[in-house]
Design a protein around this motif. Structure first.
Motif, mmCIF file in Angstrom:
data_model
loop_
_atom_site.group_PDB
_atom_site.id
_atom_site.type_symbol
_atom_site.label_atom_id
_atom_site.label_comp_id
_atom_site.label_asym_id
_atom_site.label_seq_id
_atom_site.Cartn_x
_atom_site.Cartn_y
_atom_site.Cartn_z
ATOM 1 N N PRO A 232 0.822 -1.190 -0.065
ATOM 2 C CA PRO A 232 -0.041 0.001 -0.043
ATOM 3 C C PRO A 232 0.731 1.333 0.057
ATOM 4 C CG PRO A 232 0.099 -0.815 2.217
ATOM 5 C CD PRO A 232 1.019 -1.816 1.215
ATOM 6 N N ARG A 233 1.822 1.435 -0.932
ATOM 7 C CA ARG A 233 2.430 2.661 -1.234
ATOM 8 C C ARG A 233 2.129 3.375 -2.318
ATOM 9 N NH1 ARG A 233 8.614 0.776 0.480
ATOM 10 N NH2 ARG A 233 8.886 2.969 0.445
ATOM 11 N N LYS A 234 1.779 4.561 -1.979
ATOM 12 C CA LYS A 234 1.375 5.683 -3.175
ATOM 13 C C LYS A 234 2.493 6.620 -3.206
ATOM 14 C CE LYS A 234 -2.964 4.249 -3.658
ATOM 15 N NZ LYS A 234 -3.320 3.923 -5.036
ATOM 16 N N THR A 235 2.654 7.316 -4.635
ATOM 17 C CA THR A 235 3.477 8.435 -4.801
ATOM 18 C C THR A 235 2.570 9.681 -5.144
ATOM 19 O OG1 THR A 235 5.117 7.073 -5.906
ATOM 20 C CG2 THR A 235 5.031 9.487 -6.605
ATOM 21 N N LEU A 236 3.193 10.796 -4.458
ATOM 22 C CA LEU A 236 2.489 12.335 -4.926
ATOM 23 C C LEU A 236 3.604 12.973 -5.387
ATOM 24 C CD1 LEU A 236 0.148 14.322 -3.795
ATOM 25 C CD2 LEU A 236 1.881 14.793 -2.115
ATOM 26 N N MET A 237 3.052 13.418 -6.432
ATOM 27 C CA MET A 237 3.839 14.506 -7.021
ATOM 28 C C MET A 237 3.179 15.842 -7.418
ATOM 29 S SD MET A 237 5.708 11.989 -9.927
ATOM 30 C CE MET A 237 7.316 12.891 -10.107
ATOM 31 N N LYS A 238 3.800 16.978 -7.226
ATOM 32 C CA LYS A 238 3.101 18.398 -7.023
ATOM 33 C C LYS A 238 3.929 19.398 -7.780
ATOM 34 C CE LYS A 238 0.258 21.360 -3.786
ATOM 35 N NZ LYS A 238 -0.238 21.151 -2.386
ATOM 36 N N LEU A 239 3.270 20.314 -8.496
ATOM 37 C CA LEU A 239 3.908 21.360 -8.889
ATOM 38 C C LEU A 239 2.937 22.651 -8.627
ATOM 39 C CD1 LEU A 239 5.271 20.697 -12.548
ATOM 40 C CD2 LEU A 239 6.704 20.853 -10.442
ATOM 41 N N VAL A 240 3.837 23.678 -8.128
ATOM 42 C CA VAL A 240 2.933 24.943 -7.923
ATOM 43 C C VAL A 240 3.671 26.029 -8.795
ATOM 44 C CG1 VAL A 240 2.661 26.875 -5.808
ATOM 45 C CG2 VAL A 240 2.678 24.592 -5.195
ATOM 46 N N VAL A 241 2.662 26.663 -9.513
ATOM 47 C CA VAL A 241 3.095 27.596 -10.489
ATOM 48 C C VAL A 241 2.238 28.940 -10.413
ATOM 49 C CG1 VAL A 241 2.930 27.716 -13.070
ATOM 50 C CG2 VAL A 241 3.037 25.507 -11.824
ATOM 51 N N ALA A 242 3.129 29.967 -10.574
ATOM 52 C CA ALA A 242 2.664 31.390 -10.521
ATOM 53 C C ALA A 242 1.831 31.661 -11.827
ATOM 54 C CB ALA A 242 3.575 32.226 -10.465
ATOM 55 N N ARG A 243 0.323 31.909 -11.498
ATOM 56 C CA ARG A 243 -0.552 31.995 -12.704
ATOM 57 C C ARG A 243 -0.106 32.900 -13.754
ATOM 58 N NH1 ARG A 243 -6.384 32.821 -10.876
ATOM 59 N NH2 ARG A 243 -5.498 30.914 -9.804
ATOM 60 N N ARG A 244 0.237 34.399 -13.392
ATOM 61 C CA ARG A 244 0.768 35.191 -14.368
ATOM 62 C C ARG A 244 1.850 35.090 -15.086
ATOM 63 N NH1 ARG A 244 3.825 39.694 -14.543
ATOM 64 N NH2 ARG A 244 4.709 39.287 -12.440
ATOM 65 N N THR A 245 3.028 34.438 -14.361
ATOM 66 C CA THR A 245 4.149 34.167 -15.138
ATOM 67 C C THR A 245 4.312 32.863 -15.670
ATOM 68 O OG1 THR A 245 5.552 33.934 -13.139
ATOM 69 C CG2 THR A 245 5.423 36.143 -13.799
ATOM 70 N N GLN A 246 3.884 31.912 -15.018
ATOM 71 C CA GLN A 246 3.884 30.493 -15.315
ATOM 72 C C GLN A 246 5.361 29.809 -14.892
ATOM 73 O OE1 GLN A 246 1.350 27.871 -16.554
ATOM 74 N NE2 GLN A 246 0.462 29.720 -15.405
ATOM 75 N N ARG A 247 5.723 30.702 -14.012
ATOM 76 C CA ARG A 247 7.165 30.309 -13.392
ATOM 77 C C ARG A 247 6.727 29.182 -12.342
ATOM 78 N NH1 ARG A 247 12.230 33.647 -11.096
ATOM 79 N NH2 ARG A 247 13.449 31.847 -10.223
ATOM 80 N N VAL A 248 7.418 28.027 -12.371
ATOM 81 C CA VAL A 248 7.247 27.108 -11.222
ATOM 82 C C VAL A 248 7.960 27.376 -9.790
ATOM 83 C CG1 VAL A 248 7.658 24.598 -10.660
ATOM 84 C CG2 VAL A 248 7.348 25.351 -12.833
ATOM 85 N N LEU A 249 7.142 27.580 -8.863
ATOM 86 C CA LEU A 249 7.394 28.362 -7.843
ATOM 87 C C LEU A 249 8.088 27.115 -6.614
ATOM 88 C CD1 LEU A 249 4.837 31.000 -7.223
ATOM 89 C CD2 LEU A 249 6.843 31.304 -8.087
ATOM 90 N N GLY A 250 7.437 26.002 -7.010
ATOM 91 C CA GLY A 250 7.554 24.709 -5.894
ATOM 92 C C GLY A 250 7.347 23.425 -6.342
ATOM 93 N N ALA A 251 8.192 22.640 -6.284
ATOM 94 C CA ALA A 251 8.007 20.984 -6.454
ATOM 95 C C ALA A 251 8.017 20.414 -5.106
ATOM 96 C CB ALA A 251 8.830 20.637 -7.641
ATOM 97 N N HIS A 252 7.058 19.181 -5.242
ATOM 98 C CA HIS A 252 6.951 18.273 -3.857
ATOM 99 C C HIS A 252 6.763 16.903 -4.309
ATOM 100 C CE1 HIS A 252 6.614 22.223 -2.108
ATOM 101 N NE2 HIS A 252 5.865 22.426 -2.785
ATOM 102 N N MET A 253 7.450 16.070 -3.621
ATOM 103 C CA MET A 253 7.296 14.702 -4.075
ATOM 104 C C MET A 253 7.345 13.672 -2.812
ATOM 105 S SD MET A 253 9.258 12.046 -6.737
ATOM 106 C CE MET A 253 8.908 10.424 -6.721
#
Length: 454
Positions: A383-404
Motif C-alpha cells: 500500500p505505497r502511493k506516490t504524490l507529485m506536485k507543482l506549484v505555478v505562478a499563474r501570471r508568469t507561469q514560473r514554477v515556484l515549488g515542487a513536492h514529491m
C-alpha cells in the motif's frame, strides 16, 4: 606578517567549519580548527550518514517482502541482525571521520582536538592553550534537547540511536519533524513496534499541506501508530522495567524506549560569547548579517549555530562563500532561496521552493497534483502511493515549488531543483520529454490544473 597566531580560527570541525577552513587555507590564509567531539560534526557521526545507512537497511527488508510477487521464492524477510548493521555503519562513519581530518591536513590547516572558548575578542582558550586569531568563525552546530517534563532523562535523544546495543522491540518517538519521522520509519522497517506522537494535526509543520497529508498516510501504511495532537506530560519507569509515557490528555502508553526528537538547539552554552559582547537569540543561536558577521565584525558564525536553515549542504555552501569573501578576493553570499531538501522515510519525500500555502500568499497560483501507485507496487500490492506536485505562478507561469513523496524522491528532486533555481516555467517542464517508464516523467506530463488558488 600578522601579529596574531592565525589569520582565521574556526571553532567546530563539522561540514561548514571544515569547508570554510580548508578553502581559506587554499587562498593562502593561516588557518586553525578546533573540534571537541568528532570531525565531520553531527552529519557524519550522528546524523545524515549513519541514518541513511540504517534507512537502506530497513529498505532491504521491504524489498525482501515484495520480492515473491516478482518470482523470487527464496527472498523472504527474516530476523534483522542489529549488530551486523551497527558494525558496518560505524566502520563507514570512522572512514569518513578520518577523511575530514585528512582534508584539513592536506590543506595545511592546523587541527586541535580540543574545546575552544573565548577569552577576549581575538583570543581563545583551546584546550588550555591561549591562541590568537585575526578573524574567528563560530561553527559549533547544534545539539538535541529533551522536553521539560518529569522523567525526560529516561528517554533517548537522536544521538543515542547510534549507540544502542540492540533494537528496541517497542519505541515511542516524540516529534513531527525530519528526525522524528525518519527514525520512526527506519526503526519500524527494521522490526520495531513504533508509536509516533506530534503536536500538530499533521507531521512536517511548515511544509506543503498535500505533502504532509501524504506523509501521514504513508507512515500509517508502514504500520506506525500515529498520535496527532498529542505530546508527553511525564515519563516513568515502573518496577517491572517498563517505561510508561503519560500524554497531556492523560493517556498512558507502555514501551521499551522513548526517543525525544523535539528539536535541536545551538551549541553555544559555555562558549564565552558574553566575553566578546555577542548576545544570543532565544534559542541560543548567534544572530548574523547576510555576510554571516556577528555584532563583532571580525567574528562570524555559520551553520546550525545561526539557526537559519539547518541543513548540512547549506552550512557547507555558506562556509565556502565566507572563505571566498574573507581571503579569496571574491565577496559573495550563499543563497537561502529554493534550497532542496529530503525526508528519508519509507517512502521518502523531497521538496524545493514554495509550498502551496506560501505561494498563495504571493499571488494567484495554479496547482498540479498527481497521485498514483508506482509500477513496482502495482505488482507487489504494497500500500505505497506516490504524490507529485507543482506549484505555478499563474501570471508568469514560473514554477515556484515542487513536492514529491515516493521512491527516489530525493534523487528526482535534486534535478528538479536545478530547473526551479534557474527560473523554469511550466512551459519548460511541458516541452521536456519524459523518460518512460519512470515516476519522474510525471513532473513533465502534468497537463491538467488540479486547482487554482487566488
Amino acid at each position: 606578517m600578522s601579529s596574531y597566531d592565525f589569520d582565521l580560527f574556526v571553532i567546530g570541525g563539522g561540514s561548514g567549519g571544515v569547508r570554510c577552513a580548508r578553502i581559506s587555507a587554499g587562498h593562502g590564509a593561516r588557518v586553525a580548527v578546533a573540534e571537541e567531539r568528532f570531525w565531520g560534526g553531527t552529519c557524519v557521526n550522528v546524523g545524515c550518514v549513519p541514518k541513511k545507512i540504517m534507512v537502506h537497511a530497513a529498505e532491504y527488508g521491504q524489498w525482501a517482502h515484495d520480492a515473491p510477487a516478482f518470482g523470487w521464492t527464496e527472498a523472504q524477510p527474516g530476523a534483522h541482525d542489529w549488530t551486523t548493521l551497527a558494525t558496518a555503519r560505524d566502520a563507514e562513519v570512522a572512514r569518513l571521520n578520518a577523511i575530514y581530518s585528512r582534508l584539513l591536513t592536506n590543506a595545511n590547516v592546523t587541527s586541535f582536538n580540543a574545546r575552544a572558548t573565548f577569552i577576549d575578542d581575538h583570543t581563545l582558550d583551546v584546550g588550555g592553550t591561549r591562541i590568537t586569531a585575526e578573524r574567528i568563525v563560530i561553527a559549533v552546530g547544534g545539539r538535541p534537547q529533551r522536553p521539560a517534563i518529569p522523567g525526560a532523562e529516561l528517554g533517548l535523544v537522536s544521538d543515542d540511536l547510534f549507540t544502542l546495543k540492540a533494537r528496541p522491540q517497542r519505541i515511542i518517538v516524540i516529534g513531527g519533524g525530519y528526525i522524528a519521522l525518519e527514525f520512526a520509519s527506519l526503526l519500524r522497517g527494521l522490526g520495531s513496534d513504533v508509536d509516533l506522537l506530534y503536536r500538530q494535526p499533521l507531521p512536517l509543520r511548515g511544509m506543503d499541506g498535500d505533502l504532509r497529508a501524504a506523509m501521514a498516510e504513508a507512515l500509517e501504511n508502514q504500520g506506525i501508530r500515529l498520535h496527532p495532537g498529542q505530546m508527553p506530560a511525564k515519563l516513568e519507569r515502573g518496577s517491572d522495567g517498563v517505561l510508561r509515557l503519560t500524554t497531556e490528555d492523560g493517556a498512558v502508553l507502555e514501551t521499551d524506549q522513548v526517543m525525544f526528537a523535539t528539536g535541536r538547539v545551538p551549541h553555544t552554552d559555555g562558549l564565552g560569547l558574553e566575553k566578546v559582547g555577542i548576545k544570543t537569540g532565544a534559542s541560543g543561536c548567534v544572530p548574523v548579517t547576510l555576510e554571516q558577521a556577528t555584532t563583532q565584525p571580525h567574528i562570524f558564525a555559520i551553520g546550525d549555530v545561526t539557526d537559519q536553515l539547518n541543513l548540512t549542504p547549506v552550512a557547507t555552501a555558506v562556509g565556502h562563500a565566507l572563505a571566498d569573501t574573507l581571503f579569496g578576493g571574491r565577496p559573495r553570499t550563499a543563497s537561502f532561496q529554493n534550497v532542496p531538501t529530503a525526508i528519508f522515510t519509507s517512502p521518502p519525500a523531497a521538496t524545493v521552493g514554495l509550498s502551496e500555502e506560501a505561494a498563495a500568499l504571493q499571488g494567484p497560483i495554479d496547482v498540479y497534483v498527481a497521485r498514483f501507485t508506482p509500477m513496482r507496487h502495482t505488482i507487489s500490492k504494497a500500500p505505497r502511493k506516490t504524490l507529485m506536485k507543482l506549484v505555478v505562478a499563474r501570471r508568469t507561469q514560473r514554477v515556484l515549488g515542487a513536492h514529491m513523496l515516493g521512491e527516489d524522491a530525493a534523487e528526482i528532486m535534486q534535478g528538479i531543483a536545478v530547473a526551479i533555481v534557474a527560473g523554469a516555467t511550466k512551459e519548460d517542464f511541458d516541452r521536456t520529454i519524459g523518460i518512460h517508464p519512470t515516476a519522474a516523467e510525471e513532473f513533465v506530463t502534468l497537463r491538467t490544473v488540479t486547482r487554482q488558488v487566488g
